[in-house]
Design a protein around this motif. Structure first.
Motif, PDB file in Angstrom:
ATOM      1  N   LYS A 176      43.916  45.069  45.326  1.00 12.79           N
ATOM      2  CA  LYS A 176      43.163  45.485  44.157  1.00 12.79           C
ATOM      3  C   LYS A 176      43.999  45.467  42.896  1.00 12.79           C
TER       4      LYS A 176
ATOM      5  N   GLU B 249      48.098  42.519  40.656  1.00 15.47           N
ATOM      6  CA  GLU B 249      47.466  43.016  41.870  1.00 15.47           C
ATOM      7  C   GLU B 249      48.485  43.823  42.651  1.00 15.47           C
TER       8      GLU B 249
ATOM      9  N   GLU C  63      41.916  53.798  45.205  1.00 15.02           N
ATOM     10  CA  GLU C  63      41.658  53.381  43.831  1.00 15.02           C
ATOM     11  C   GLU C  63      42.835  53.777  42.944  1.00 15.02           C
TER      12      GLU C  63
END
Length: 218
Positions: free
Chosen positions: A5, A186, A195
């Motif tokens: 992410k 990333e 998160e």
């Protein structure tokens, strides 16, 4: 869902994240010093840790300690321990400062850090009444540090706060960097579904914050 992410833009909210907002405000105010110190080869993390602790401890309505052991049965310590969950993080007038100093001494004498024994952990109602202190793990980008190294160090803190024992606190992993690319790269796949958020200190200050929060849940 991909496990790799990019951090999400998450501006720090003064009302819901007052502890991070106070640190962000302090970093903004000390930006010149931070940018200067970050140009040295050594780390400036311990300096910022002490500056945050000293600045928030007084003249704000909060009691802050450094390097506190809050993990039952472990020698691990948390970098910053913010002990007053009701703190408003606003500057006080002289009369209020005098009153807060008395409360500060009382809290520290009594020992405000909650180290729960097994009986306390069984009594969920009692735990709920204790309030929610905040523990913060801090990482700062050094001058010669490679991006992968910063991510690895930050990951260690993220793993640490997610593996926390059942203690009545919110835990935060916070990384401070003067390299904007750190917030757009990333992150390691080891972060999984965690998160990670970022925020810029201000429009005119080139300092960025990466953070992960883990709320206390019984």
């Amino acid at each position: 869902m991909q496990s790799e992410k990019t951090p999400l833009h998450g501006p720090i909210n003064e009302k819901t994240q007052p502890y991070l907002f106070a640190i962000k405000h302090l970093i903004d105010a000390r930006a010149g010093e931070i940018l200067h110190k970050s140009n040295f080869g050594g780390g400036w993390e311990k300096w910022l840790q002490l500056e945050v602790a000293a600045e928030l401890d007084m003249p704000h309505t909060i009691d802050v300690l450094c390097e506190q052991s809050i993990w039952p049965g472990s020698s691990d310590r948390v970098d910053l321990w913010l002990q007053d969950p009701q703190a408003n993080y606003q500057n006080l007038n002289p009369a209020d400062i005098a009153e807060e100093q008395c409360l500060f001494q009382l809290r520290r004498r009594q020992g405000f850090i909650q180290k729960h024994d097994n009986e306390q952990l069984k009594n969920l109602g009692q735990i709920h009444k204790l309030g929610q202190q905040v523990g913060i793990e801090l990482k700062c980008r050094t001058y010669l540090q490679k991006p992968a190294d910063l991510q690895a160090k930050f990951l260690e803190d993220v793993v640490k706060i997610h593996n926390k024992p059942l203690v009545s606190c919110k835990l935060v992993a916070l990384a401070v960097t003067v390299d904007e690319l750190d917030v757009h790269r990333e992150l390691s796949k080891k972060f999984g579904n965690v998160e990670v958020y970022w925020d810029r200190v201000s429009d005119h200050v080139p300092i960025w914050l990466l953070y992960v929060e883990v709320p206390w849940k019984v």
